[in-house]
Design a protein around this motif. Structure first.
Motif, PDB file in Angstrom:
ATOM      1  N   PHE A  24      38.861  40.575 120.900  1.00  0.00           N
ATOM      2  CA  PHE A  24      38.562  39.150 120.952  1.00  0.00           C
ATOM      3  C   PHE A  24      39.564  38.348 120.129  1.00  0.00           C
ATOM      4  N   GLN A  25      39.940  38.882 118.971  1.00  0.00           N
ATOM      5  CA  GLN A  25      40.921  38.205 118.141  1.00  0.00           C
ATOM      6  C   GLN A  25      42.269  38.130 118.858  1.00  0.00           C
ATOM      7  N   ALA A  26      42.662  39.206 119.511  1.00  0.00           N
ATOM      8  CA  ALA A  26      43.930  39.216 120.253  1.00  0.00           C
ATOM      9  C   ALA A  26      43.896  38.241 121.423  1.00  0.00           C
ATOM     10  N   LEU A  27      42.712  37.998 121.958  1.00  0.00           N
ATOM     11  CA  LEU A  27      42.561  37.057 123.074  1.00  0.00           C
ATOM     12  C   LEU A  27      42.489  35.609 122.611  1.00  0.00           C
ATOM     13  N   GLU A  84      25.044  29.753 112.245  1.00  0.00           N
ATOM     14  CA  GLU A  84      25.453  29.160 113.525  1.00  0.00           C
ATOM     15  C   GLU A  84      24.363  28.281 114.127  1.00  0.00           C
ATOM     16  N   ARG A  85      23.130  28.671 113.957  1.00  0.00           N
ATOM     17  CA  ARG A  85      22.001  27.924 114.531  1.00  0.00           C
ATOM     18  C   ARG A  85      21.447  26.872 113.577  1.00  0.00           C
ATOM     19  N   ALA A  86      22.123  26.683 112.437  1.00  0.00           N
ATOM     20  CA  ALA A  86      21.761  25.690 111.428  1.00  0.00           C
ATOM     21  C   ALA A  86      20.368  25.931 110.849  1.00  0.00           C
ATOM     22  N   TRP A  87      19.972  27.204 110.751  1.00  0.00           N
ATOM     23  CA  TRP A  87      18.712  27.535 110.099  1.00  0.00           C
ATOM     24  C   TRP A  87      18.874  27.456 108.584  1.00  0.00           C
ATOM     25  N   TRP A  88      20.088  27.708 108.103  1.00  0.00           N
ATOM     26  CA  TRP A  88      20.411  27.612 106.686  1.00  0.00           C
ATOM     27  C   TRP A  88      21.901  27.356 106.558  1.00  0.00           C
ATOM     28  N   ASP A  89      22.311  26.994 105.337  1.00  0.00           N
ATOM     29  CA  ASP A  89      23.721  26.708 105.079  1.00  0.00           C
ATOM     30  C   ASP A  89      24.509  27.999 104.924  1.00  0.00           C
ATOM     31  N   GLY A  90      25.762  27.929 105.306  1.00  0.00           N
ATOM     32  CA  GLY A  90      26.664  29.063 105.144  1.00  0.00           C
ATOM     33  C   GLY A  90      27.397  28.989 103.821  1.00  0.00           C
ATOM     34  N   PRO A  91      28.231  29.961 103.553  1.00  0.00           N
ATOM     35  CA  PRO A  91      28.989  29.978 102.302  1.00  0.00           C
ATOM     36  C   PRO A  91      30.069  28.900 102.287  1.00  0.00           C
ATOM     37  N   GLY A  92      30.462  28.507 101.088  1.00  0.00           N
ATOM     38  CA  GLY A  92      31.488  27.487 100.942  1.00  0.00           C
ATOM     39  C   GLY A  92      32.853  27.913 101.464  1.00  0.00           C
ATOM     40  N   THR A  93      33.086  29.238 101.600  1.00  0.00           N
ATOM     41  CA  THR A  93      34.384  29.712 102.086  1.00  0.00           C
ATOM     42  C   THR A  93      34.614  29.339 103.546  1.00  0.00           C
ATOM     43  N   CYS A  94      33.574  28.931 104.237  1.00  0.00           N
ATOM     44  CA  CYS A  94      33.728  28.520 105.636  1.00  0.00           C
ATOM     45  C   CYS A  94      33.699  27.007 105.778  1.00  0.00           C
ATOM     46  N   ILE A 113      41.135  26.833 109.478  1.00  0.00           N
ATOM     47  CA  ILE A 113      40.059  27.740 109.090  1.00  0.00           C
ATOM     48  C   ILE A 113      38.962  27.616 110.142  1.00  0.00           C
ATOM     49  N   VAL A 114      38.441  28.728 110.539  1.00  0.00           N
ATOM     50  CA  VAL A 114      37.383  28.738 111.542  1.00  0.00           C
ATOM     51  C   VAL A 114      36.057  28.547 110.813  1.00  0.00           C
ATOM     52  N   MET A 115      35.321  27.571 111.227  1.00  0.00           N
ATOM     53  CA  MET A 115      34.042  27.271 110.599  1.00  0.00           C
ATOM     54  C   MET A 115      33.016  28.335 110.989  1.00  0.00           C
ATOM     55  N   CYS A 116      32.262  28.807 110.018  1.00  0.00           N
ATOM     56  CA  CYS A 116      31.249  29.840 110.275  1.00  0.00           C
ATOM     57  C   CYS A 116      30.104  29.328 111.128  1.00  0.00           C
ATOM     58  N   SER A 117      29.919  28.031 111.139  1.00  0.00           N
ATOM     59  CA  SER A 117      28.821  27.452 111.920  1.00  0.00           C
ATOM     60  C   SER A 117      29.208  27.216 113.379  1.00  0.00           C
ATOM     61  N   ASP A 118      30.484  27.367 113.697  1.00  0.00           N
ATOM     62  CA  ASP A 118      30.950  27.176 115.073  1.00  0.00           C
ATOM     63  C   ASP A 118      30.824  28.472 115.867  1.00  0.00           C
ATOM     64  N   VAL A 119      30.246  28.372 117.037  1.00  0.00           N
ATOM     65  CA  VAL A 119      30.159  29.518 117.943  1.00  0.00           C
ATOM     66  C   VAL A 119      31.374  29.436 118.861  1.00  0.00           C
ATOM     67  N   THR A 120      32.279  30.399 118.729  1.00  0.00           N
ATOM     68  CA  THR A 120      33.493  30.360 119.546  1.00  0.00           C
ATOM     69  C   THR A 120      33.315  31.059 120.892  1.00  0.00           C
ATOM     70  N   TRP A 121      32.296  31.901 121.008  1.00  0.00           N
ATOM     71  CA  TRP A 121      32.030  32.628 122.255  1.00  0.00           C
ATOM     72  C   TRP A 121      30.563  33.004 122.278  1.00  0.00           C
ATOM     73  N   SER A 122      29.955  32.891 123.449  1.00  0.00           N
ATOM     74  CA  SER A 122      28.565  33.327 123.579  1.00  0.00           C
ATOM     75  C   SER A 122      28.328  33.835 124.997  1.00  0.00           C
ATOM     76  N   MET A 128      28.723  36.179 119.129  1.00  0.00           N
ATOM     77  CA  MET A 128      29.242  37.480 118.720  1.00  0.00           C
ATOM     78  C   MET A 128      28.498  38.000 117.493  1.00  0.00           C
ATOM     79  N   ALA A 129      28.150  37.097 116.574  1.00  0.00           N
ATOM     80  CA  ALA A 129      27.404  37.522 115.377  1.00  0.00           C
ATOM     81  C   ALA A 129      26.037  38.074 115.775  1.00  0.00           C
ATOM     82  N   SER A 130      25.391  37.438 116.744  1.00  0.00           N
ATOM     83  CA  SER A 130      24.081  37.910 117.208  1.00  0.00           C
ATOM     84  C   SER A 130      24.200  39.274 117.866  1.00  0.00           C
ATOM     85  N   TYR A 131      25.223  39.446 118.697  1.00  0.00           N
ATOM     86  CA  TYR A 131      25.421  40.753 119.334  1.00  0.00           C
ATOM     87  C   TYR A 131      25.747  41.820 118.303  1.00  0.00           C
TER      88      TYR A 131
END
Length: 151
Positions: A24-27, A84-94, A113-122, A128-131
């Motif tokens: 996925f990263q290569a794509l 990603e679903r905004a149930w809670w906040d992510g870390p500051g590194t994102c 920087i890719v935001m941790c709350s953004d879903v880039t593929w589903s 991808m995190a859910s899978y």
């Protein structure tokens, strides 16, 4: 199924998960920081599986450690899904704050920087995190099966 076969299946599953992430990263789907965190336990599971397959003794312990690695990445995947679903906040590194170049703060040459709350593929509403969380839970069950199997 033998303990050895289960270990091979579980560690091979983690290797496949890593290969998928790199594909996925290569794509062009750049990973966020939390995506990268989820890769490390899979790498550990692959190493543990390799050691367990050549070990004369200690396979049960290594299988328990493999289960722990799979549960760790599953937990990270569940946490990431919540971000990603905004149930809670992510870390500051994102948050994007880390994109500032302290050596040259006026530089426009900043890596995005890719935001941790953004879903880039589903697929079917799951990211991808859910899978990763779902498949890692399955791998953890296989590792547990290997740990509880008699030689």
């Amino acid at each position: 199924m033998t303990r050895r076969a289960l270990i091979l299946m579980a560690s091979g599953g983690s290797a496949a998960m890593l290969a998928g992430a790199f594909l996925f990263q290569a794509l062009g789907f750049a990973p966020c920081m939390m995506c990268l965190w989820q890769r490390w336990p899979h790498a550990a599971a692959v190493v543990l599986g390799g050691v367990a397959l050549v070990a004369v003794s200690g396979q049960r312990t290594l299988a328990c450690l493999g289960a722990f690695a799979a549960l760790t990445t599953a937990g990270l995947g569940l946490y990431h899904t919540g971000v990603e679903r905004a149930w809670w906040d992510g870390p500051g590194t994102c948050s994007g704050i880390s994109t500032i170049n302290l050596e040259d703060p006026l530089s426009t040459d900043i890596e995005p920087i890719v935001m941790c709350s953004d879903v880039t593929w589903s697929l079917f509403g799951l990211s991808m995190a859910s899978y990763n969380a779902l498949f890692s839970l399955l791998l953890a069950m296989i590792w547990i099966g290997a740990a509880t199997r008699r030689a």
